[in-house]
Design an enzyme around this catalytic site. Structure first.
Site, mmCIF file in Angstrom:
data_model
loop_
_atom_site.group_PDB
_atom_site.id
_atom_site.type_symbol
_atom_site.label_atom_id
_atom_site.label_comp_id
_atom_site.label_asym_id
_atom_site.label_seq_id
_atom_site.Cartn_x
_atom_site.Cartn_y
_atom_site.Cartn_z
ATOM 1 N N CYS A 43 7.587 -3.057 11.505
ATOM 2 C CA CYS A 43 6.464 -2.122 11.605
ATOM 3 C C CYS A 43 6.957 -0.699 11.845
ATOM 4 O O CYS A 43 6.554 0.234 11.163
ATOM 5 C CB CYS A 43 5.519 -2.568 12.723
ATOM 6 S SG CYS A 43 4.155 -1.430 12.970
ATOM 7 N N CYS A 48 4.523 -0.450 8.773
ATOM 8 C CA CYS A 48 3.295 0.287 9.087
ATOM 9 C C CYS A 48 3.505 1.781 9.327
ATOM 10 O O CYS A 48 2.797 2.607 8.745
ATOM 11 C CB CYS A 48 2.640 -0.266 10.355
ATOM 12 S SG CYS A 48 2.930 -1.996 10.680
ATOM 13 N N LYS A 51 5.177 3.855 6.441
ATOM 14 C CA LYS A 51 4.235 3.732 5.314
ATOM 15 C C LYS A 51 3.043 4.659 5.504
ATOM 16 O O LYS A 51 2.643 5.394 4.604
ATOM 17 C CB LYS A 51 3.801 2.262 5.202
ATOM 18 C CG LYS A 51 2.803 1.905 4.125
ATOM 19 C CD LYS A 51 1.349 2.133 4.477
ATOM 20 C CE LYS A 51 0.860 1.483 5.734
ATOM 21 N NZ LYS A 51 0.778 0.040 5.683
ATOM 22 N N TYR A 177 -0.878 -6.148 -0.217
ATOM 23 C CA TYR A 177 -0.960 -4.922 0.584
ATOM 24 C C TYR A 177 0.096 -3.903 0.151
ATOM 25 O O TYR A 177 -0.205 -2.738 -0.097
ATOM 26 C CB TYR A 177 -0.650 -5.228 2.055
ATOM 27 C CG TYR A 177 -1.702 -5.883 2.882
ATOM 28 C CD1 TYR A 177 -2.466 -5.137 3.779
ATOM 29 C CD2 TYR A 177 -1.901 -7.258 2.850
ATOM 30 C CE1 TYR A 177 -3.397 -5.727 4.614
ATOM 31 C CE2 TYR A 177 -2.833 -7.868 3.677
ATOM 32 C CZ TYR A 177 -3.578 -7.098 4.551
ATOM 33 O OH TYR A 177 -4.493 -7.689 5.378
ATOM 34 N N GLU A 181 -0.488 -0.276 -1.659
ATOM 35 C CA GLU A 181 -0.269 0.918 -0.832
ATOM 36 C C GLU A 181 0.790 1.823 -1.463
ATOM 37 O O GLU A 181 0.621 3.047 -1.537
ATOM 38 C CB GLU A 181 0.134 0.510 0.585
ATOM 39 C CG GLU A 181 -1.034 -0.134 1.337
ATOM 40 C CD GLU A 181 -0.680 -0.610 2.736
ATOM 41 O OE1 GLU A 181 0.518 -0.774 3.038
ATOM 42 O OE2 GLU A 181 -1.615 -0.832 3.534
ATOM 43 N N HIS A 435 -25.132 11.431 11.574
ATOM 44 C CA HIS A 435 -25.353 12.141 10.332
ATOM 45 C C HIS A 435 -24.654 13.493 10.332
ATOM 46 O O HIS A 435 -24.684 14.183 11.350
ATOM 47 C CB HIS A 435 -26.870 12.352 10.146
ATOM 48 C CG HIS A 435 -27.227 12.886 8.805
ATOM 49 N ND1 HIS A 435 -27.060 12.151 7.651
ATOM 50 C CD2 HIS A 435 -27.727 14.088 8.422
ATOM 51 C CE1 HIS A 435 -27.460 12.878 6.624
ATOM 52 N NE2 HIS A 435 -27.858 14.053 7.051
ATOM 53 N N GLU A 440 -22.562 6.003 8.478
ATOM 54 C CA GLU A 440 -23.982 5.771 8.818
ATOM 55 C C GLU A 440 -24.645 4.838 7.803
ATOM 56 O O GLU A 440 -25.648 4.194 8.098
ATOM 57 C CB GLU A 440 -24.758 7.086 8.925
ATOM 58 C CG GLU A 440 -24.963 7.807 7.610
ATOM 59 C CD GLU A 440 -25.758 9.115 7.774
ATOM 60 O OE1 GLU A 440 -26.797 9.099 8.440
ATOM 61 O OE2 GLU A 440 -25.307 10.145 7.239
HETATM 62 P P1 NDP Z 1 1.222 -10.198 0.048
HETATM 63 O O1 NDP Z 1 1.414 -11.615 0.433
HETATM 64 O O2 NDP Z 1 0.083 -9.415 0.583
HETATM 65 O O3 NDP Z 1 1.168 -10.084 -1.529
HETATM 66 C C1 NDP Z 1 2.155 -10.614 -2.354
HETATM 67 C C2 NDP Z 1 1.795 -10.324 -3.784
HETATM 68 O O4 NDP Z 1 2.863 -10.706 -4.638
HETATM 69 C C3 NDP Z 1 0.564 -11.079 -4.238
HETATM 70 O O5 NDP Z 1 -0.174 -10.257 -5.096
HETATM 71 C C4 NDP Z 1 1.170 -12.259 -5.002
HETATM 72 O O6 NDP Z 1 0.347 -12.738 -6.023
HETATM 73 C C5 NDP Z 1 2.382 -11.617 -5.612
HETATM 74 N N1 NDP Z 1 3.446 -12.572 -5.892
HETATM 75 C C6 NDP Z 1 3.962 -13.498 -5.062
HETATM 76 N N2 NDP Z 1 4.946 -14.191 -5.682
HETATM 77 C C7 NDP Z 1 5.042 -13.687 -6.925
HETATM 78 C C8 NDP Z 1 5.868 -14.013 -8.048
HETATM 79 N N3 NDP Z 1 6.773 -14.978 -7.988
HETATM 80 N N4 NDP Z 1 5.687 -13.299 -9.172
HETATM 81 C C9 NDP Z 1 4.745 -12.310 -9.246
HETATM 82 N N5 NDP Z 1 3.956 -11.981 -8.218
HETATM 83 C C10 NDP Z 1 4.099 -12.665 -7.061
HETATM 84 O O7 NDP Z 1 2.623 -9.538 0.402
HETATM 85 P P2 NDP Z 1 3.097 -8.050 0.594
HETATM 86 O O8 NDP Z 1 4.514 -8.091 0.216
HETATM 87 O O9 NDP Z 1 2.209 -7.079 -0.090
HETATM 88 O O10 NDP Z 1 2.920 -7.842 2.150
HETATM 89 C C11 NDP Z 1 3.469 -8.780 3.076
HETATM 90 C C12 NDP Z 1 2.604 -8.910 4.294
HETATM 91 O O11 NDP Z 1 2.751 -7.759 5.085
HETATM 92 C C13 NDP Z 1 1.118 -9.006 3.973
HETATM 93 O O12 NDP Z 1 0.703 -10.326 3.826
HETATM 94 C C14 NDP Z 1 0.471 -8.361 5.152
HETATM 95 O O13 NDP Z 1 0.141 -9.359 6.067
HETATM 96 C C15 NDP Z 1 1.528 -7.452 5.717
HETATM 97 N N6 NDP Z 1 1.169 -6.048 5.461
HETATM 98 C C16 NDP Z 1 0.080 -5.514 6.052
HETATM 99 C C17 NDP Z 1 -0.280 -4.204 5.821
HETATM 100 C C18 NDP Z 1 -1.490 -3.631 6.452
HETATM 101 O O14 NDP Z 1 -1.987 -4.206 7.412
HETATM 102 N N7 NDP Z 1 -2.027 -2.534 5.933
HETATM 103 C C19 NDP Z 1 0.529 -3.339 4.955
HETATM 104 C C20 NDP Z 1 1.635 -4.004 4.358
HETATM 105 C C21 NDP Z 1 1.946 -5.302 4.616
HETATM 106 P P3 NDP Z 1 -0.805 -13.851 -5.786
HETATM 107 O O15 NDP Z 1 -1.885 -13.193 -5.017
HETATM 108 O O16 NDP Z 1 -1.185 -14.222 -7.165
HETATM 109 O O17 NDP Z 1 -0.141 -14.959 -5.022
#
Ligand code: NDP
Length: 450
Positions: A43, A48, A51, A177, A181, A435, A440
């Site tokens: 983080c 976080c 980012k 995510y 982002e 407002h 709101e």
């Molecule tokens: P996520 O799990 O959110 O997303 C992973 C993405 O990669 C999904 O779209 C998934 O597709 C895709 N994917 C997975 N495997 C493959 C593959 N083999 N080929 C192609 N696409 C693939 O992971 P992130 O890396 O974005 O983030 C990790 C974690 O970090 C998040 O789960 C979140 O909890 C945390 N995070 C939170 C944030 C916040 O609170 N703002 C900011 C950043 C991270 P599909 O959906 O089809 O499985």
């Protein structure tokens, strides 16, 4: 009872580990923490915090554009990536120091080195054997990149925070995510961005209206979103990289960033030797009190791969400390955990999606509003905001709230309190709005979606 060096040995000084260590030490336990990378974990160092700083940086372009409608003339803007990285590094270093002093001030002993488990009560760190009545594993996760020819040419979010220069053309793979982002960050900073996602719409698991709406808004800002697409190979060319897609097309770029999820960082920690049960993806399996199948070994946060969010890891660390070292219990309540995606515009969400709510509650009523924020009447921007309420017809409780728009994360935090308190739609209706704000709208939506 055997005499241990420590009451609690924490492996990993990220959000969860530091919170558990500080709280436990504050409750009188003899605590040690081992960290082999950076204080504050993902983080603080590659998640976080940097980012969000990048999100702020990338927002200025739109702010400059918006300013004209309000009478401002903005000089031709110029962006210095190296300065952003340097200033970010200074801030992160400051936070590393704060985390270290928080532990020191709480009386926890810090070991700078990699800890590995030897048996259920023993770890080694920097060649030293140390014993503890309990061991907490809070080592978090690490970006996962699928096996694609040329994957070694790609970066992940870990490297994105330290690039030598801002890439002119970026391909981002993934639809979670991090991918969404960073697509907004690079686009705002001036890169040409293509985001590739394997499914029909990205952000699986979020409310469908929110997913589609943010996709539409990101496209309006110039991001090339390619859905139902996947990478078949990455190769070098004379100018940069070529990303070949499975439909036979290809994209030329300077940087390919994979954001295809994160995996628990449990390899070579000695967990298997101690007999700790792991899920197939390496996640540590724990019961509702964060205890593994080995009585003295606990795990919290991303390494358990449940709700991988910093505030959840913090809550778990606190709960565990209370559980182990005080007569009180403070169980974490996992219902109505709010979240924000710092996409541009933001998504803020709490509670059930429409699909989940229909499945769980049966009859639900949906309130939805899309509008242009007041600011954009003069800015000239065509950005729209979406707000959505999901109400369980039986109880009148609001069970899901979703927003796509500026500061959605800020707005939804307050709404989350209302949902935790069990607010009904009638309570929302009786609440006076502020407002003029976008928020709101949440207390003035009267007409359900037909
Ligand atoms: P996520 O799990 O959110 O997303 C992973 C993405 O990669 C999904 O779209 C998934 O597709 C895709 N994917 C997975 N495997 C493959 C593959 N083999 N080929 C192609 N696409 C693939 O992971 P992130 O890396 O974005 O983030 C990790 C974690 O970090 C998040 O789960 C979140 O909890 C945390 N995070 C939170 C944030 C916040 O609170 N703002 C900011 C950043 C991270 P599909 O959906 O089809 O499985």
């Amino acid at each position: 009872m055997p005499d241990f060096d420590y009451d609690l040995f924490v492996i990993g000084a990220g959000s969860g580990g530091v919170r558990a260590a500080r709280m436990s030490a504050g409750l009188g336990a003899r605590v040690a923490v081992a960290e082999d990378r950076y204080m504050g974990g993902t983080c603080v160092n590659v998640g976080c915090i940097p980012k969000k700083l990048f999100v702020y940086a990338s927002h200025f372009r739109e702010e400059f554009e918006d300013a004209a409608g309000f009478g401002w003339t903005v000089q031709p803007e110029k962006f210095d990536w190296k300065k952003l990285i340097a200033n970010k590094d200074v801030e992160i270093k400051r936070l590393n120091g704060i985390y270290e002093s928080l532990l020191n001030n709480a009386g926890a002993r810090i070991y700078n080195g990699r800890a590995e488990l030897v048996d259920p009560h023993t770890v080694t760190v920097n060649g030293e054997k140390l014993t503890a009545q309990r061991i907490l594993v809070a080592v978090g996760g690490w970006p996962y990149v699928p096996d694609v020819p040329g994957k070694e040419l790609a970066i992940t979010s870990n490297e994105a925070f330290f690039l030598e220069q801002l890439p002119q053309r970026v391909v981002i793979v993934g639809g979670g995510y991090i991918a969404v982002e960073f697509a907004g960050i690079f686009n705002g900073l001036g890169s040409e961005v293509t985001e590739i996602y394997r499914g029909p719409v990205f952000l699986r698991g979020f409310d469908d209206d929110a997913r589609n709406f943010v996709a539409q808004e990101m496209r309006k800002k110039g991001i090339d979103l390619r859905f139902n697409a996947d990478v078949s190979a990455i190769t070098k060319n004379t100018n940069g990289l070529t990303v070949a897609l499975n439909d036979g097309s290809s994209i030329e770029c300077d940087t390919v960033m994979y954001a295809t999820g994160r995996r628990p960082l449990t390899a070579n920690l000695g967990l298997e030797a101690c007999g700790v049960d792991l899920a197939p993806n390496g996640a540590i399996m724990v019961n509702e009190r964060y205890q593994t199948n080995i009585d003295s070994i606990y795990a919290i946060g991303d390494v358990t791969d449940r709700i991988n969010l910093t505030p959840v890891a913090l809550a778990e660390g606190m709960s565990l400390a209370w559980d182990l070292f005080s007569p009180d219990e403070k169980q974490v309540d996992y219902e109505y955990v709010p979240a924000a995606v710092f996409s541009q515009p933001n998504i803020g969400t709490v509670g059930y999606t429409e699909t989940q709510a229909r499945e769980k509650f049966g009859a639900v009523t949906i309130y939805r509003s899309t509008f242009t924020a007041l600011k954009h009447t003069l800015s000239g921007s065509d950005e729209k905001t979406l707000m959505k309420l999901i109400v369980d017809d039986t109880s009148d409780r609001v069970v899901g709230v979703h927003m796509v728009g500026p500061d959605a994360g800020e707005t939804i935090q307050g709404i989350a309190i209302a949902l935790k308190a069990g607010a009904t739609k009638a309570v929302f209706d009786r609440t006076i709005g502020i407002h003029p704000t976008a928020a709101e709208e949440f207390v003035t939506m009267r007409e359900p979606v037909a």
